[in-house]
Scaffold this motif. Structure first.
Motif, mmCIF file in Angstrom:
data_model
loop_
_atom_site.group_PDB
_atom_site.id
_atom_site.type_symbol
_atom_site.label_atom_id
_atom_site.label_comp_id
_atom_site.label_asym_id
_atom_site.label_seq_id
_atom_site.Cartn_x
_atom_site.Cartn_y
_atom_site.Cartn_z
ATOM 1 N N ASP A 339 0.713 -1.157 -0.204
ATOM 2 C CA ASP A 339 -0.016 -0.026 0.183
ATOM 3 C C ASP A 339 0.859 1.438 0.189
ATOM 4 N N HIS A 340 1.993 1.055 -0.287
ATOM 5 C CA HIS A 340 3.070 2.254 -0.528
ATOM 6 C C HIS A 340 3.892 2.279 -1.653
ATOM 7 N N TYR A 371 -2.364 -2.190 -5.307
ATOM 8 C CA TYR A 371 -0.910 -1.611 -5.058
ATOM 9 C C TYR A 371 -1.256 -0.239 -4.906
ATOM 10 N N ASN A 372 -0.941 0.496 -3.799
ATOM 11 C CA ASN A 372 -1.352 1.963 -3.397
ATOM 12 C C ASN A 372 -2.881 1.717 -3.217
#
Length: 409
Positions: A339-340, A371-372
């Motif tokens: 998530d970054h 993702y993100n």
């Protein structure tokens, strides 16, 4: 320590399934071969091959490949015009369906250049026996920039002796033999979704916002995975209706990881399966509410498919069964990714696209990876049996978009 394949690993080996991911980059990262040559040192199985053991010495083991050559695993191709996502997925689909040689470490990495806007992509492919989705994320974490330093053992390590293998196999034997209580599985609806598949595969994509799907799911007491299932069943219901098949519910096989995380030193497979009958009709909010309730009630009934598969294999009917089964209509996998933002070779990773393949007589399957705040769903199908794949993908996008629109008060 002996790195032995688990029973789940052996089942994945027999299935022949290959999976992976497309790492989309803002630019060409440059010398990928030397970069990966250094970083795979922290992922033991990327320099190991799977070998059979002598009689009485247990399941296959992973041993260091004394002739390991990074050049045999890292390749480069130029994407044909127009260099868009469809062209990239065409390359990725051909790579994930090309069998990896069992005589070498079971992975490959292909740098794709020539993409639109000067972008590039790295297509990672590995045999499912190497690891499941959770393990794949652990591998990725060790390959990207900024991975924490890890002590690595001397390479190559000597292979264990036959005596060591036999002793290890004995210690791993279960002390109590029992056959797990298996419920009689319900059959999926008869539909054109179940047909013996051929060798070709085609992949398409749909995207959504993770945060919006989470908000929609929370409103109905569910999870992001419930929102995904809602969109998938709605899209399949729409396409099947256009085919003249009005089916009220479909049985979806949902792989469920039995671990929340792992490390690059402990890969392999650790999953169960949760086949559930889910509705295809109704408005998306009521369908999401129903699906959330159904999956909640089934989460305690996740079982391993390994005992069934081993029994079928013992009787020599595993392949026939996989090509004729009607217990599930489709498969939906979902892995919660980073998530970054991440980088590879100094280039920003702008997207992650999951890769998978259908097996047996399941003509279309779905794989999701976040993702993100981007939720990417890959639709993989046998194009000879799913000629309406573009319509299915469009229907999936519509369903995801509907879930992203806040509900009226």
């Amino acid at each position: 320590m002996i790195d032995r394949a688990s029973s789940d690993d052996v089942m994945s080996l027999d299935s022949g399934m290959q999976v992976g991911a497309v790492i989309v980059l803002e630019r060409d990262p440059g010398t990928v071969e030397s970069l990966l040559a250094e970083r795979i040192r922290t992922v033991p199985r990327l320099r190991r091959r799977l070998v059979a053991t002598p009689f009485g010495c247990g399941r296959p083991i992973w041993v260091d490949d004394t002739e390991f050559d990074i050049a045999k695993h890292v390749h480069q191709v130029v994407c044909p015009d127009p260099g868009d996502e469809a062209a990239l997925l065409g390359i990725a689909s051909s790579l994930v369906t090309r069998p990896l040689p069992l005589s070498s470490p079971l992975w490959s990495a292909t740098l794709v250049t020539g993409l639109a806007e000067n972008r590039a992509a790295l297509v990672l492919v590995f045999h499912h026996v190497l690891s499941d989705g959770i393990g794949g994320l652990a591998v990725l974490a060790n390959l990207v920039d900024g991975a924490p330093p890890t002590e690595t053992a001397a390479f190559p390590a000597p292979a264990p002796t036959r005596r060591e293998l036999a002793a290890d196999a004995w210690l791993r034997l279960p002390r109590h033999f029992s056959l797990p209580g298996l419920q009689r599985p319900s059959l999926g609806a008869r539909s054109s979704l179940n047909q013996p598949t051929g060798p070709r595969r085609q992949q398409t994509m749909a995207r959504a916002s993770v945060s919006r799907l989470h908000t929609a799911a929370h409103r109905c007491g569910g999870t992001v995975n419930d929102a995904l299932l809602t969109a998938v069943t709605g899209a399949l219901g729409t396409v099947l209706a256009k085919r003249g098949e009005n089916i009220e519910e479909l049985v979806v096989s949902i792989p469920v990881s039995t671990r929340r995380s792992t490390t690059a030193a402990h890969l392999g497979n650790s999953t169960g399966v949760m086949p559930v009958a889910l509705p295809t009709g109704g408005d998306h909010w009521s369908r999401l509410t129903r699906i959330a309730a159904i999956t909640r009630s089934h989460k305690k009934s996740v079982t391993s498919a390994t005992p069934i598969f081993r029994a079928l294999k013992a009787f020599g009917v595993a392949d026939w069964f996989m090509n004729h089964q009607r217990m599930v209509n489709t498969v939906v996998t979902n892995v919660h990714g980073p998530d970054h933002p991440m980088h590879l070779g100094g280039a920003t990773i702008t997207g992650l696209i999951p890769l998978s393949a259908t097996t047996g007589n399941v003509t279309v399957a779905f794989a999701a990876l976040s993702y993100n705040d981007t939720f990417t769903v890959t639709v993989v199908a046998d194009p000879d049996h799913v000629p309406d794949l573009p319509e299915l993908t469009q229907a999936l996008e519509v369903e995801l978009d509907l879930l992203g629109i806040p509900a009226s008060p």
